[in-house]
Design a protein around this motif. Structure first.
Motif, PDB file in Angstrom:
ATOM      1  N   GLU A  98       0.824  -1.209   0.000  1.00  0.00           N
ATOM      2  CA  GLU A  98       0.000   0.000   0.000  1.00  0.00           C
ATOM      3  C   GLU A  98       0.863   1.267   0.000  1.00  0.00           C
ATOM      4  OE1 GLU A  98      -0.534  -2.716   2.006  1.00  0.00           O
ATOM      5  OE2 GLU A  98      -2.159  -3.457   0.707  1.00  0.00           O
ATOM      6  N   ALA A  99       1.992   1.225   0.722  1.00  0.00           N
ATOM      7  CA  ALA A  99       2.902   2.381   0.707  1.00  0.00           C
ATOM      8  C   ALA A  99       3.509   2.546  -0.684  1.00  0.00           C
ATOM      9  CB  ALA A  99       3.997   2.207   1.761  1.00  0.00           C
ATOM     10  N   GLY A 100       3.812   1.413  -1.331  1.00  0.00           N
ATOM     11  CA  GLY A 100       4.371   1.451  -2.678  1.00  0.00           C
ATOM     12  C   GLY A 100       3.374   2.014  -3.676  1.00  0.00           C
ATOM     13  N   LEU A 101       2.119   1.604  -3.533  1.00  0.00           N
ATOM     14  CA  LEU A 101       1.074   2.129  -4.424  1.00  0.00           C
ATOM     15  C   LEU A 101       0.915   3.639  -4.200  1.00  0.00           C
ATOM     16  CD1 LEU A 101      -1.175   1.917  -6.489  1.00  0.00           C
ATOM     17  CD2 LEU A 101      -2.644   0.889  -4.733  1.00  0.00           C
ATOM     18  N   SER A 102       0.933   4.047  -2.943  1.00  0.00           N
ATOM     19  CA  SER A 102       0.881   5.478  -2.594  1.00  0.00           C
ATOM     20  C   SER A 102       2.008   6.261  -3.266  1.00  0.00           C
ATOM     21  CB  SER A 102       1.058   5.638  -1.090  1.00  0.00           C
ATOM     22  OG  SER A 102      -0.082   6.092  -0.514  1.00  0.00           O
ATOM     23  N   ARG A 103       3.216   5.689  -3.223  1.00  0.00           N
ATOM     24  CA  ARG A 103       4.378   6.320  -3.851  1.00  0.00           C
ATOM     25  C   ARG A 103       4.169   6.450  -5.357  1.00  0.00           C
ATOM     26  NH1 ARG A 103       7.616   3.827  -6.606  1.00  0.00           N
ATOM     27  NH2 ARG A 103       7.268   1.773  -5.661  1.00  0.00           N
ATOM     28  N   GLU A 104       3.653   5.394  -5.997  1.00  0.00           N
ATOM     29  CA  GLU A 104       3.384   5.452  -7.436  1.00  0.00           C
ATOM     30  C   GLU A 104       2.346   6.541  -7.741  1.00  0.00           C
ATOM     31  OE1 GLU A 104       4.621   4.148 -10.190  1.00  0.00           O
ATOM     32  OE2 GLU A 104       6.120   2.879  -9.246  1.00  0.00           O
ATOM     33  N   LEU A 105       1.353   6.676  -6.868  1.00  0.00           N
ATOM     34  CA  LEU A 105       0.311   7.694  -7.107  1.00  0.00           C
ATOM     35  C   LEU A 105       0.903   9.094  -6.998  1.00  0.00           C
ATOM     36  CD1 LEU A 105      -2.770   6.132  -5.271  1.00  0.00           C
ATOM     37  CD2 LEU A 105      -2.180   6.068  -7.708  1.00  0.00           C
TER      38      LEU A 105
ATOM     39  N   GLY B  97       0.689  13.119  -8.676  1.00  0.00           N
ATOM     40  CA  GLY B  97       1.127  14.304  -7.952  1.00  0.00           C
ATOM     41  C   GLY B  97       0.476  14.492  -6.594  1.00  0.00           C
ATOM     42  N   VAL B  98      -0.185  13.438  -6.087  1.00  0.00           N
ATOM     43  CA  VAL B  98      -0.852  13.532  -4.784  1.00  0.00           C
ATOM     44  C   VAL B  98      -0.469  12.318  -3.940  1.00  0.00           C
ATOM     45  CG1 VAL B  98      -3.093  13.457  -3.616  1.00  0.00           C
ATOM     46  CG2 VAL B  98      -2.827  14.838  -5.674  1.00  0.00           C
ATOM     47  N   ALA B  99      -0.055  12.549  -2.692  1.00  0.00           N
ATOM     48  CA  ALA B  99       0.265  11.460  -1.767  1.00  0.00           C
ATOM     49  C   ALA B  99      -1.030  10.977  -1.127  1.00  0.00           C
ATOM     50  CB  ALA B  99       1.252  11.930  -0.704  1.00  0.00           C
ATOM     51  N   LEU B 100      -1.625   9.994  -1.732  1.00  0.00           N
ATOM     52  CA  LEU B 100      -2.925   9.493  -1.281  1.00  0.00           C
ATOM     53  C   LEU B 100      -2.728   8.232  -0.453  1.00  0.00           C
ATOM     54  CD1 LEU B 100      -6.019   9.903  -1.747  1.00  0.00           C
ATOM     55  CD2 LEU B 100      -5.766   8.300  -3.647  1.00  0.00           C
ATOM     56  N   PRO B 101      -3.157   8.213   0.822  1.00  0.00           N
ATOM     57  CA  PRO B 101      -2.983   6.988   1.610  1.00  0.00           C
ATOM     58  C   PRO B 101      -3.862   5.861   1.066  1.00  0.00           C
ATOM     59  CG  PRO B 101      -3.844   8.817   2.961  1.00  0.00           C
ATOM     60  CD  PRO B 101      -3.894   9.260   1.537  1.00  0.00           C
ATOM     61  N   ILE B 102      -3.258   4.686   0.884  1.00  0.00           N
ATOM     62  CA  ILE B 102      -4.005   3.501   0.439  1.00  0.00           C
ATOM     63  C   ILE B 102      -3.986   2.514   1.601  1.00  0.00           C
ATOM     64  CG2 ILE B 102      -4.061   1.590  -1.232  1.00  0.00           C
ATOM     65  CD1 ILE B 102      -4.638   4.245  -2.565  1.00  0.00           C
ATOM     66  N   LEU B 103      -5.138   1.891   1.867  1.00  0.00           N
ATOM     67  CA  LEU B 103      -5.269   0.991   3.005  1.00  0.00           C
ATOM     68  C   LEU B 103      -5.363  -0.461   2.550  1.00  0.00           C
ATOM     69  CD1 LEU B 103      -8.059   3.020   4.863  1.00  0.00           C
ATOM     70  CD2 LEU B 103      -5.557   3.244   5.084  1.00  0.00           C
ATOM     71  N   VAL B 104      -5.002  -1.373   3.445  1.00  0.00           N
ATOM     72  CA  VAL B 104      -5.140  -2.803   3.145  1.00  0.00           C
ATOM     73  C   VAL B 104      -6.595  -3.109   2.771  1.00  0.00           C
ATOM     74  CG1 VAL B 104      -4.982  -5.125   4.110  1.00  0.00           C
ATOM     75  CG2 VAL B 104      -3.200  -3.460   4.634  1.00  0.00           C
ATOM     76  N   GLU B 105      -7.540  -2.405   3.395  1.00  0.00           N
ATOM     77  CA  GLU B 105      -8.974  -2.616   3.107  1.00  0.00           C
ATOM     78  C   GLU B 105      -9.341  -2.245   1.669  1.00  0.00           C
ATOM     79  OE1 GLU B 105      -7.527  -2.043   6.272  1.00  0.00           O
ATOM     80  OE2 GLU B 105      -8.827  -0.323   6.675  1.00  0.00           O
ATOM     81  N   ASP B 106      -8.503  -1.439   1.001  1.00  0.00           N
ATOM     82  CA  ASP B 106      -8.791  -1.047  -0.379  1.00  0.00           C
ATOM     83  C   ASP B 106      -8.373  -2.135  -1.381  1.00  0.00           C
ATOM     84  OD1 ASP B 106      -9.617   1.505   0.565  1.00  0.00           O
ATOM     85  OD2 ASP B 106      -7.534   2.211   0.568  1.00  0.00           O
ATOM     86  N   HIS B 107      -7.649  -3.163  -0.898  1.00  0.00           N
ATOM     87  CA  HIS B 107      -7.191  -4.269  -1.747  1.00  0.00           C
ATOM     88  C   HIS B 107      -8.396  -5.107  -2.166  1.00  0.00           C
ATOM     89  CE1 HIS B 107      -5.159  -8.124  -2.730  1.00  0.00           C
ATOM     90  NE2 HIS B 107      -4.075  -7.402  -2.933  1.00  0.00           N
ATOM     91  N   VAL B 108      -8.578  -5.286  -3.478  1.00  0.00           N
ATOM     92  CA  VAL B 108      -9.725  -6.048  -3.970  1.00  0.00           C
ATOM     93  C   VAL B 108      -9.331  -7.487  -4.286  1.00  0.00           C
ATOM     94  CG1 VAL B 108     -11.422  -6.274  -5.831  1.00  0.00           C
ATOM     95  CG2 VAL B 108     -10.914  -4.023  -4.872  1.00  0.00           C
ATOM     96  N   ASP B 109      -8.300  -7.651  -5.113  1.00  0.00           N
ATOM     97  CA  ASP B 109      -7.833  -8.998  -5.429  1.00  0.00           C
ATOM     98  C   ASP B 109      -6.452  -8.933  -6.073  1.00  0.00           C
ATOM     99  OD1 ASP B 109      -8.235  -8.296  -8.119  1.00  0.00           O
ATOM    100  OD2 ASP B 109     -10.206  -9.212  -8.160  1.00  0.00           O
TER     101      ASP B 109
END
Ligand code: GTP
Ligand code: MN
Ligand code: MN
Ligand code: MN
Ligand code: MN
Ligand code: MN
Length: 202
Positions: free
Chosen positions: A71-78, A83-95
């Motif tokens: 999730e931190a890695g996905l945040s970094r890619e975003l 251009g926005v540091a968006l927090p991604i949570l484990v709960e946002d994982h779909v599959d």
């Protein structure tokens, strides 16, 4: 949480794979009251991108779980791509699943993780602005963010021609799955658009 289909990997199962590479991508979307031409409700804004290779895909990228969480890695890619540091949570994982192997004699070592996150309309609009201005990957790995047209116009314009474009990996099926599961497009309308898109693609 959505139920896992048979044959699919769990997040934990994916992380247990030694020697696998991981890529994480996310569908960011919101509801909207905006109407096209002042009369056609666009209903939702879904963000995808035109990639450097000419294919459509979701924002995200490669993550090395030995250096950062998925999730931190996905945040970094975003941050790089939008251009926005968006927090991604484990709960946002779909599959997640193994990408198809390039040869029938080898198994794929790339696992692709798909996330979905619902946002406020103003957050989505802000990301569209920063993606085109401050995002470091803009104009390089990412040629531009695009919205998915979710409507069908008289004459067939809208979702069907969008789906007839070329997509990276399984991005097209992840989009279609999500439209159905999140009830973003009526099943009947989606079915018609899918059938029409295949004719356009041929
Ligand atoms: P670099 O910074 O150049 O490494 O690119 P990146 O980290 O942004 O990686 P990218 O977004 O290209 O994704 C990595 C790999 O994941 C791609 O080569 C594809 O195989 C796959 N991929 C890319 N986009 C998507 C997507 O929307 N869905 C899925 N399932 N896979 C994708
Ligand atoms: Mn990237
Ligand atoms: Mn990327
Ligand atoms: Mn990257
Ligand atoms: Mn990069
Ligand atoms: Mn790349």
């Amino acid at each position: 949480m959505w139920q896992m289909a048979s044959g699919q990997l769990s997040r934990a199962g994916a992380l247990a794979c030694t020697g696998c590479r991981h890529a994480c991508h996310v569908m960011l979307y919101c509801d909207t009251k905006t109407q096209l031409f002042g009369r056609l409700p666009i209903r939702h804004i879904i963000l995808m991108q035109m990639r450097f290779d000419g294919l459509l895909g979701f924002p995200g990228g490669y993550v090395n779980p030995s250096e950062e969480t998925l999730e931190a890695g996905l945040s970094r890619e975003l941050l790089e791509e939008l251009g926005v540091a968006l927090p991604i949570l484990v709960e946002d994982h779909v599959d997640c699943c193994h990408a198809p192997a390039s040869s029938p004699y080898s198994s794929s070592r790339l696992i692709t993780h798909f996330y979905v996150k619902k946002m406020e309309e103003e957050q989505i609009r802000e990301m569209e602005r920063t993606a085109a201005s401050t995002a470091t990957d803009h104009g390089q790995e990412v040629l531009g963010m695009v919205r998915v047209p979710l409507y069908t116009m008289k004459g067939g314009g809208g979702l069907a021609p969008f789906l007839s474009h070329s997509f990276i990996g399984n991005a097209r099926s992840k989009l279609v799955d999500s439209l159905l599961r999140l009830d973003l497009v009526a099943p009947e309308e989606l079915h018609t658009a899918l059938a029409h898109s295949l004719k356009l693609h041929a």
